[in-house]
Motif scaffolding. Structure first.
Motif, PDB file in Angstrom:
ATOM      1  N   ASP A  62      50.800  37.239  30.689  1.00  0.00           N
ATOM      2  CA  ASP A  62      49.346  37.411  30.753  1.00  0.00           C
ATOM      3  C   ASP A  62      48.807  37.050  32.134  1.00  0.00           C
ATOM      4  O   ASP A  62      47.950  37.753  32.680  1.00  0.00           O
ATOM      5  CB  ASP A  62      48.669  36.542  29.684  1.00  0.00           C
ATOM      6  N   TRP A  63      49.315  35.947  32.698  1.00  0.00           N
ATOM      7  CA  TRP A  63      48.825  35.498  34.001  1.00  0.00           C
ATOM      8  C   TRP A  63      49.301  36.410  35.130  1.00  0.00           C
ATOM      9  O   TRP A  63      48.527  36.756  36.025  1.00  0.00           O
ATOM     10  CB  TRP A  63      49.314  34.072  34.265  1.00  0.00           C
ATOM     11  N   ALA A  64      50.570  36.799  35.097  1.00  0.00           N
ATOM     12  CA  ALA A  64      51.165  37.521  36.221  1.00  0.00           C
ATOM     13  C   ALA A  64      50.899  39.018  36.197  1.00  0.00           C
ATOM     14  O   ALA A  64      50.892  39.656  37.260  1.00  0.00           O
ATOM     15  CB  ALA A  64      52.675  37.277  36.269  1.00  0.00           C
ATOM     16  N   PHE A  65      50.638  39.596  35.016  1.00  0.00           N
ATOM     17  CA  PHE A  65      50.529  41.050  34.930  1.00  0.00           C
ATOM     18  C   PHE A  65      49.247  41.515  34.231  1.00  0.00           C
ATOM     19  O   PHE A  65      48.525  42.350  34.771  1.00  0.00           O
ATOM     20  CB  PHE A  65      51.760  41.630  34.211  1.00  0.00           C
ATOM     21  N   ALA A  68      46.073  40.038  36.050  1.00  0.00           N
ATOM     22  CA  ALA A  68      46.231  39.900  37.496  1.00  0.00           C
ATOM     23  C   ALA A  68      45.334  40.874  38.251  1.00  0.00           C
ATOM     24  O   ALA A  68      44.955  41.933  37.748  1.00  0.00           O
ATOM     25  CB  ALA A  68      47.686  40.136  37.887  1.00  0.00           C
ATOM     26  N   VAL A  69      45.009  40.464  39.485  1.00  0.00           N
ATOM     27  CA  VAL A  69      44.255  41.305  40.424  1.00  0.00           C
ATOM     28  C   VAL A  69      45.228  41.714  41.523  1.00  0.00           C
ATOM     29  O   VAL A  69      45.820  40.872  42.187  1.00  0.00           O
ATOM     30  CB  VAL A  69      43.058  40.552  41.013  1.00  0.00           C
ATOM     31  N   TRP A  70      45.386  43.017  41.703  1.00  0.00           N
ATOM     32  CA  TRP A  70      46.411  43.522  42.607  1.00  0.00           C
ATOM     33  C   TRP A  70      45.873  43.898  43.975  1.00  0.00           C
ATOM     34  O   TRP A  70      46.640  43.930  44.943  1.00  0.00           O
ATOM     35  CB  TRP A  70      47.100  44.730  41.988  1.00  0.00           C
ATOM     36  N   SER A  71      44.605  44.166  44.108  1.00  0.00           N
ATOM     37  CA  SER A  71      44.044  44.525  45.413  1.00  0.00           C
ATOM     38  C   SER A  71      42.547  44.261  45.401  1.00  0.00           C
ATOM     39  O   SER A  71      41.897  44.326  44.342  1.00  0.00           O
ATOM     40  CB  SER A  71      44.323  45.999  45.751  1.00  0.00           C
ATOM     41  N   VAL A  72      42.033  43.962  46.578  1.00  0.00           N
ATOM     42  CA  VAL A  72      40.593  43.750  46.761  1.00  0.00           C
ATOM     43  C   VAL A  72      40.175  44.454  48.042  1.00  0.00           C
ATOM     44  O   VAL A  72      40.967  44.557  48.988  1.00  0.00           O
ATOM     45  CB  VAL A  72      40.240  42.247  46.842  1.00  0.00           C
ATOM     46  N   PRO A  73      38.954  44.932  48.139  1.00  0.00           N
ATOM     47  CA  PRO A  73      38.513  45.630  49.358  1.00  0.00           C
ATOM     48  C   PRO A  73      38.074  44.661  50.442  1.00  0.00           C
ATOM     49  O   PRO A  73      37.207  43.804  50.218  1.00  0.00           O
ATOM     50  CB  PRO A  73      37.332  46.474  48.856  1.00  0.00           C
ATOM     51  N   VAL A  83      38.985  35.537  38.084  1.00  0.00           N
ATOM     52  CA  VAL A  83      40.102  35.367  37.148  1.00  0.00           C
ATOM     53  C   VAL A  83      40.966  34.175  37.513  1.00  0.00           C
ATOM     54  O   VAL A  83      42.041  33.995  36.929  1.00  0.00           O
ATOM     55  CB  VAL A  83      40.973  36.640  37.115  1.00  0.00           C
ATOM     56  N   GLN A  84      40.523  33.357  38.451  1.00  0.00           N
ATOM     57  CA  GLN A  84      41.334  32.222  38.881  1.00  0.00           C
ATOM     58  C   GLN A  84      41.573  31.283  37.703  1.00  0.00           C
ATOM     59  O   GLN A  84      40.648  30.856  37.017  1.00  0.00           O
ATOM     60  CB  GLN A  84      40.652  31.475  40.021  1.00  0.00           C
ATOM     61  N   GLY A  85      42.824  30.969  37.468  1.00  0.00           N
ATOM     62  CA  GLY A  85      43.202  30.137  36.338  1.00  0.00           C
ATOM     63  C   GLY A  85      43.693  30.929  35.149  1.00  0.00           C
ATOM     64  O   GLY A  85      44.484  30.425  34.346  1.00  0.00           O
ATOM     65  N   THR A  86      43.247  32.161  35.005  1.00  0.00           N
ATOM     66  CA  THR A  86      43.692  33.004  33.889  1.00  0.00           C
ATOM     67  C   THR A  86      44.524  34.193  34.347  1.00  0.00           C
ATOM     68  O   THR A  86      45.208  34.807  33.531  1.00  0.00           O
ATOM     69  CB  THR A  86      42.483  33.532  33.095  1.00  0.00           C
ATOM     70  N   GLY A  87      44.460  34.525  35.628  1.00  0.00           N
ATOM     71  CA  GLY A  87      45.221  35.662  36.151  1.00  0.00           C
ATOM     72  C   GLY A  87      45.637  35.415  37.586  1.00  0.00           C
ATOM     73  O   GLY A  87      45.012  34.640  38.315  1.00  0.00           O
ATOM     74  N   ALA A  88      46.716  36.059  37.992  1.00  0.00           N
ATOM     75  CA  ALA A  88      47.205  35.924  39.357  1.00  0.00           C
ATOM     76  C   ALA A  88      46.429  36.825  40.299  1.00  0.00           C
ATOM     77  O   ALA A  88      45.886  37.857  39.892  1.00  0.00           O
ATOM     78  CB  ALA A  88      48.691  36.274  39.414  1.00  0.00           C
ATOM     79  N   CYS A  89      46.389  36.424  41.555  1.00  0.00           N
ATOM     80  CA  CYS A  89      45.750  37.230  42.589  1.00  0.00           C
ATOM     81  C   CYS A  89      46.834  37.723  43.542  1.00  0.00           C
ATOM     82  O   CYS A  89      47.099  37.115  44.582  1.00  0.00           O
ATOM     83  CB  CYS A  89      44.687  36.411  43.328  1.00  0.00           C
ATOM     84  N   TRP A  90      47.479  38.817  43.155  1.00  0.00           N
ATOM     85  CA  TRP A  90      48.515  39.380  44.012  1.00  0.00           C
ATOM     86  C   TRP A  90      47.923  40.113  45.203  1.00  0.00           C
ATOM     87  O   TRP A  90      48.670  40.572  46.084  1.00  0.00           O
ATOM     88  CB  TRP A  90      49.399  40.328  43.206  1.00  0.00           C
ATOM     89  N   ALA A  91      46.628  40.198  45.257  1.00  0.00           N
ATOM     90  CA  ALA A  91      45.986  40.816  46.416  1.00  0.00           C
ATOM     91  C   ALA A  91      46.265  40.035  47.694  1.00  0.00           C
ATOM     92  O   ALA A  91      46.284  40.608  48.788  1.00  0.00           O
ATOM     93  CB  ALA A  91      44.478  40.939  46.182  1.00  0.00           C
ATOM     94  N   GLY A 340      43.378  28.569  47.798  1.00  0.00           N
ATOM     95  CA  GLY A 340      43.410  28.453  46.351  1.00  0.00           C
ATOM     96  C   GLY A 340      44.338  29.439  45.684  1.00  0.00           C
ATOM     97  O   GLY A 340      44.483  29.417  44.451  1.00  0.00           O
ATOM     98  N   PHE A 341      44.982  30.316  46.489  1.00  0.00           N
ATOM     99  CA  PHE A 341      45.905  31.295  45.921  1.00  0.00           C
ATOM    100  C   PHE A 341      47.313  31.092  46.480  1.00  0.00           C
ATOM    101  O   PHE A 341      48.043  32.049  46.729  1.00  0.00           O
ATOM    102  CB  PHE A 341      45.423  32.719  46.214  1.00  0.00           C
ATOM    103  N   GLY A 342      47.681  29.854  46.667  1.00  0.00           N
ATOM    104  CA  GLY A 342      48.999  29.558  47.221  1.00  0.00           C
ATOM    105  C   GLY A 342      50.138  29.765  46.241  1.00  0.00           C
ATOM    106  O   GLY A 342      51.270  30.027  46.650  1.00  0.00           O
ATOM    107  N   ILE A 343      49.855  29.664  44.937  1.00  0.00           N
ATOM    108  CA  ILE A 343      50.926  29.824  43.950  1.00  0.00           C
ATOM    109  C   ILE A 343      51.562  31.204  44.066  1.00  0.00           C
ATOM    110  O   ILE A 343      52.794  31.350  44.046  1.00  0.00           O
ATOM    111  CB  ILE A 343      50.381  29.592  42.530  1.00  0.00           C
ATOM    112  N   GLU A 344      50.730  32.228  44.194  1.00  0.00           N
ATOM    113  CA  GLU A 344      51.261  33.582  44.297  1.00  0.00           C
ATOM    114  C   GLU A 344      52.132  33.746  45.545  1.00  0.00           C
ATOM    115  O   GLU A 344      53.195  34.385  45.485  1.00  0.00           O
ATOM    116  CB  GLU A 344      50.118  34.593  44.327  1.00  0.00           C
TER     117      GLU A 344
END
Length: 377
Positions: A62-65, A68-73, A83-91, A340-344
């Motif tokens: 659920d968190w990784a896929f 998750a947010v895959w891209s941002v403009p 989605v911080q805390g509930t989803g990953a920010c792969w962006a 804040g997105f160091g885990i990814e």
């Protein structure tokens, strides 16, 4: 009488069908009963672990896929913050992957370090194949490393010169680990042989070197190479920081590998030495043709374990300001928009380290099994 009739009928049949052992004795079911469900306590622990693993796996998916947010403009991280805390920010990976892999290397020239990484991987693959273990492999190494140096530095027509201060990321990790292990390994063999030498001066020198280097952490050697060593150089003479770090890693790795090789030499039976002497071989022929091949075969697991450790220890060069893969990853998330997105980022870096280390581990297992195949006969 009936038993004799059955045996005679089976023997006279054109094809006797072999009987298979019951699944409760061998096979997956038997393994599960023996190792996971042998008692009520074992069954309870197994079920509890299965529950925790399944629950963690669902949460990770659920968190990784799923969330998750895959891209941002244009570095607009509002979606990631939501989605911080509930989803990953792969962006953060899609935006910063070039800096993570190549650090401050000029953006328009980053095809060069990318090609260097591919050359290193190709060199590893060729070197791992036993059919290429000939003297020509040394030529391949020299030519490939020369091409790598040309690509990283440039300075020739068609390639812009890039100083070493701009190098970083994965190429630095591969350069430090590859050159470190490639030079430290033959040096460690000489030191191990020196520790067993009958000449007191050589034996004492090797003992002092090994005990002195192994008695201090790698960080202290890197600090000495970066800060203290230039103080002893003649005025106007300066050795590049990357080269100083490489020398420190080589000396450190050679000391540890020398003890592994010495263990293999001591584990070899005395009869092998006596047989070589009986053949009238010189010291170097006896060592190169009989003693060393058998000694190294005995210590393949600890050798590769040491290689894996040094591959990961290259991340310590951050203490002297060299941007290896891990340091580049840490620097990539310093920007306020991505804090804040160091885990990814660390997950991706860990996967890169895992791929190289796991490949070395699997290759060592296969090589050990192949070289020791004659012992199982």
């Amino acid at each position: 009488m009936s038993d004799i009739t059955l045996n005679t009928a089976a023997a006279g049949s054109p094809e006797a069908v072999p009987r298979q052992p019951p699944t409760t004795v061998v096979g997956p079911v038997a393994w599960l009963r023996t190792n996971l469900f042998s008692s009520w306590w074992s069954t309870a622990v197994t079920l509890a672990l299965i529950y925790l693993i399944v629950r963690w796996a669902i949460g990770f998916v659920d968190w990784a896929f799923v969330n998750a947010v895959w891209s941002v403009p244009d570095n607009q991280t509002q979606a990631c913050r939501a989605v911080q805390g509930t989803g990953a920010c792969w962006a953060v990976i899609t935006e910063k992957y070039r800096f993570i892999l190549f650090a401050t290397y000029p953006y328009d020239e980053q095809w060069r370090p990318a090609l260097v990484c591919l050359l290193f991987i190709g060199l590893y693959i060729v070197s791992a194949m036993r059919r290429f273990w000939r003297w020509e492999l040394a030529v391949v190494w020299v030519v490939t490393l020369a091409v790598i140096a040309l690509l990283m530095w440039g300075g020739v027509p068609g390639l812009t010169y890039v100083p070493q201060e701009r190098w970083g990321g994965l190429p630095i990790t591969l350069i430090l680990s590859t050159f470190g292990i490639a030079v430290a390994f033959p040096l460690s063999i000489l030191v191990a042989l020196g520790r067993r030498s009958s000449m007191p001066a050589i034996r004492l020198l090797c003992i002092v070197y090994v005990e002195l280097i192994r008695g201090v952490p790698l960080i202290s050697l890197l600090f000495m190479a970066s800060v203290m060593f230039p103080l002893f150089l003649p005025e106007g003479m300066n050795i590049d920081k990357l080269l100083r770090a490489q020398i420190a890693i080589i000396l450190f790795a050679a000391a540890y590998l020398a003890e592994v090789v010495r263990g293999g030499l001591q584990a070899l039976g005395k009869g092998q030495y006596e047989a070589a002497d009986a053949l009238g071989l010189s010291y170097w022929k006896k060592t190169g043709l009989i003693v060393l091949p058998q000694a190294l075969r005995l210590v393949i697991p600890p050798l590769v374990n040491t290689f894996i450790g040094f591959f990961k220890d290259t991340s310590l060069v951050l203490i002297i300001g060299i941007f290896d893969l891990l340091t580049a990853a840490k620097t990539a998330i310093v920007e306020p928009a991505w804090q804040g997105f160091g885990i990814e980022v660390y997950i991706v870096v860990a996967l890169i380290y895992f791929c190289f280390c796991f490949a070395m581990s699997r290759y060592s297992q296969n090589l050990e099994a192949e070289l020791n195949r004659h012992r199982r006969r």
